[in-house]
Design a protein around this motif. Structure first.
Motif, short mmCIF file in Angstrom:
data_model
loop_
_atom_site.label_atom_id
_atom_site.label_comp_id
_atom_site.label_asym_id
_atom_site.label_seq_id
_atom_site.Cartn_x
_atom_site.Cartn_y
_atom_site.Cartn_z
N THR A 100 0.83 -1.21 0.00
CA THR A 100 0.00 0.00 0.00
C THR A 100 0.87 1.26 0.00
O THR A 100 0.63 2.20 -0.77
CB THR A 100 -0.93 0.01 1.22
N TYR A 101 1.87 1.29 0.87
CA TYR A 101 2.72 2.48 0.94
C TYR A 101 3.53 2.66 -0.34
O TYR A 101 3.71 3.79 -0.82
CB TYR A 101 3.67 2.37 2.14
N MET A 102 4.03 1.57 -0.90
CA MET A 102 4.83 1.69 -2.12
C MET A 102 3.98 2.17 -3.30
O MET A 102 4.41 3.03 -4.09
CB MET A 102 5.49 0.35 -2.45
N ILE A 103 2.78 1.64 -3.43
CA ILE A 103 1.91 2.07 -4.52
C ILE A 103 1.44 3.50 -4.31
O ILE A 103 1.35 4.29 -5.26
CB ILE A 103 0.71 1.11 -4.65
N ALA A 104 1.18 3.85 -3.05
CA ALA A 104 0.83 5.25 -2.77
C ALA A 104 1.98 6.16 -3.18
O ALA A 104 1.76 7.27 -3.68
CB ALA A 104 0.51 5.42 -1.29
N GLY A 105 3.22 5.68 -2.99
CA GLY A 105 4.37 6.46 -3.42
C GLY A 105 4.35 6.72 -4.91
O GLY A 105 4.67 7.83 -5.38
N VAL A 301 5.58 8.44 2.58
CA VAL A 301 5.42 7.01 2.29
C VAL A 301 6.76 6.34 2.01
O VAL A 301 6.89 5.13 2.21
CB VAL A 301 4.43 6.76 1.13
N VAL A 302 7.76 7.09 1.56
CA VAL A 302 9.11 6.52 1.46
C VAL A 302 9.59 6.16 2.86
O VAL A 302 10.16 5.07 3.08
CB VAL A 302 10.09 7.51 0.79
N ILE A 303 9.37 7.05 3.82
CA ILE A 303 9.72 6.76 5.22
C ILE A 303 8.96 5.54 5.71
O ILE A 303 9.53 4.59 6.25
CB ILE A 303 9.41 7.98 6.12
#
Length: 471
Positions: A100-105, A301-303
């Motif tokens: 989720t975080y990677m795709i949000a990135g 989101v990288v963090i």
């Protein structure tokens, strides 16, 4: 938890930095592009949709705050689920949150590139190359910053987020005196039920406070500051959203706002914001704010994604190299690079619209599990020290479960099918790691009661090896 001989994260972020991680992730491009689209669905009741989503997200935010105070470890929702569920369930939680975080990135990177190109175009400048090139560049720059220094990336997040809050604050201050309450009569021209699809559309704008919990061990006095940062970020974001939506509808009117679509806030600003030196017209100022909003959300989101990878690697649920800190920089270096690689691929080849809905679905399911974790942890470890407790327990987490599941019903069947596909892939990865003996199977379960009740550690020297387990 840290293994013997491994370094532990250094506590280099204060309360303000942690709060800005959440606000930076939540106030992305969503408020700029979704206000007009929500008004098209619900009319003036778009403001009701934003308010209700604020309430829905608060239920889960309170659960995150309790769990973060009781289990002060990096990884956010994954760390909490790892504490109270079996290893396979924890893997599914971490696998989906990381995704989720990677795709949000990828979404934020593309949003940044389009807004940046549009912003400079307002001044008659045409940038060379395709917009996607600037999305890739943004990911590379922020990944380098995060790989080299947690303190620098946190400081950058704070500065960028304060700028975009100032821009939205200017929009509100100048717009409130000319906003017309008559534009909200009638409040429900499309019927009260039209609020529900508008809520489904705008819920993504309320995701991000959970990223604060992914950097728990890097925040000073985390058992106090993490719950405060989570709740502060939600309150500030909801207040900002409601004022912005009220001004947009009250100045431009619901019909014109709906017709403006993704540029609604910028068009509303044109009507009352004066031109400023350097920045120019109201539309240019809002475009400038959108640039800052997307870049801060990308940094957040990288963090967060790298810390989920770090937590899973440290627990041996992903390759152990992901759970190690760089000997010189003290950052989850490999976790940052691995997360960035997926973001870069997604920017280039993934159908962003569909995967954006997939990220929303995984967030709703993940938030549901976090609320369930509150019940399980209270039952399994009733004597665990909880510096912060969810008010009105058990009603609050129960409402969080129900509301998140209901919003999930508004996600289409195709997205659900893709979610199942990603989970199947995760199952294959887990089985392969289990066969190779690289998972945490057979290791004792982490004991939060033993870890979370100790005093918060002193700041850690990045140049010294830390052989003790983190609190």
């Amino acid at each position: 938890m840290s293994q013997p001989g491994e370094r532990a994260p250094a506590a280099s972020l204060g309360l303000l930095d942690a709060t800005m991680v959440g606000i930076g992730a939540m106030i992305g491009a969503g408020i700029f592009v979704l206000t007009g689209l929500a008004t098209e669905l619900a009319g003036p009741a778009a403001i009701v949709a934003f308010a209700l989503n604020g309430g829905v997200t608060t239920f889960t935010a309170l659960s995150y705050a309790e769990l973060a105070a009781a289990i002060p470890r990096n990884g956010g929702g994954y760390a909490y689920v790892r504490e109270v569920f079996s290893a396979p369930v924890a893997f599914v939680m971490g696998w989906t949150r990381w995704f989720t975080y990677m795709i949000a990135g990828a979404l934020y990177a593309l949003g940044f590139s389009s807004n940046f190109v549009e912003f400079v175009h307002l001044y008659g400048v045409t940038l060379p190359g395709p917009p996607v090139a600037y999305a890739l560049l943004a990911v590379v720059v922020l990944v380098a910053l995060n790989a080299l220094s947690t303190e620098a990336s946190g400081g950058a997040e704070t500065a960028i987020t304060l700028v975009k809050i100032a821009i939205l604050g200017l929009f509100v201050v100048l717009g409130l005196p000319v906003a017309r309450g008559a534009e909200f009569d009638p409040l429900f021209p499309n019927g009260a039920l039209a609020v529900l699809p508008a809520m489904g559309l705008t819920f993504i704008a309320f995701q991000g406070y959970d990223l604060i919990a992914t950097v728990t061990e890097e925040v000073e006095n985390p058992t106090v500051n993490i719950p405060r940062a989570i709740l502060l970020s939600v309150v500030v974001t909801v207040v900002v959203y409601l004022f912005v939506v009220f001004v947009a509808i009250g100045t431009l009117g619901p019909e014109r706002l709906a017709a403006a679509g993704e540029t609604a806030v910028a068009q509303a600003a044109e009507g009352f914001m004066p031109s400023l030196p350097v920045l120019g017209t109201g539309a240019a100022i809002i475009a400038f704010g959108a640039v800052f909003s997307t870049i801060s959300a990308l940094n957040a989101v990288v963090i967060g994604s790298s810390r989920v990878a770090f937590a899973m690697g440290r627990e041996r649920q992903l390759p152990a190299v992901l759970g190690r800190l760089h000997h010189r920089y003290g950052t989850p270096f490999v976790g940052v690079l691995a997360s960035a690689a997926v973001m870069l691929v997604a920017v280039l080849v993934v159908p962003i619209g569909t995967v954006g809905k997939l990220a929303s679905l995984f967030s709703l399911l993940g938030f549901t599990i976090v609320n369930v974790a509150v019940f399980r942890l209270r039952r399994q470890q009733p004597d665990l020290r909880r510096p912060f407790q969810v008010p009105f327990y058990p009603v609050t987490p129960a409402l969080g479960i129900v509301c998140n599941l209901l919003l999930g019903l508004f996600i289409d069947a195709e997205t659900w099918a893709l979610a199942v596909g990603w989970l199947v892939l995760g199952g294959v990865v887990y089985l392969l790691l289990a066969r190779s003996g690289r998972t945490d199977e057979g290791r004792p379960e982490p004991t939060a009661a033993a870890e979370a009740t100790v005093a918060d550690p002193e700041p850690i020297d990045l140049d010294a090896d830390v052989d003790e387990e983190t609190a």
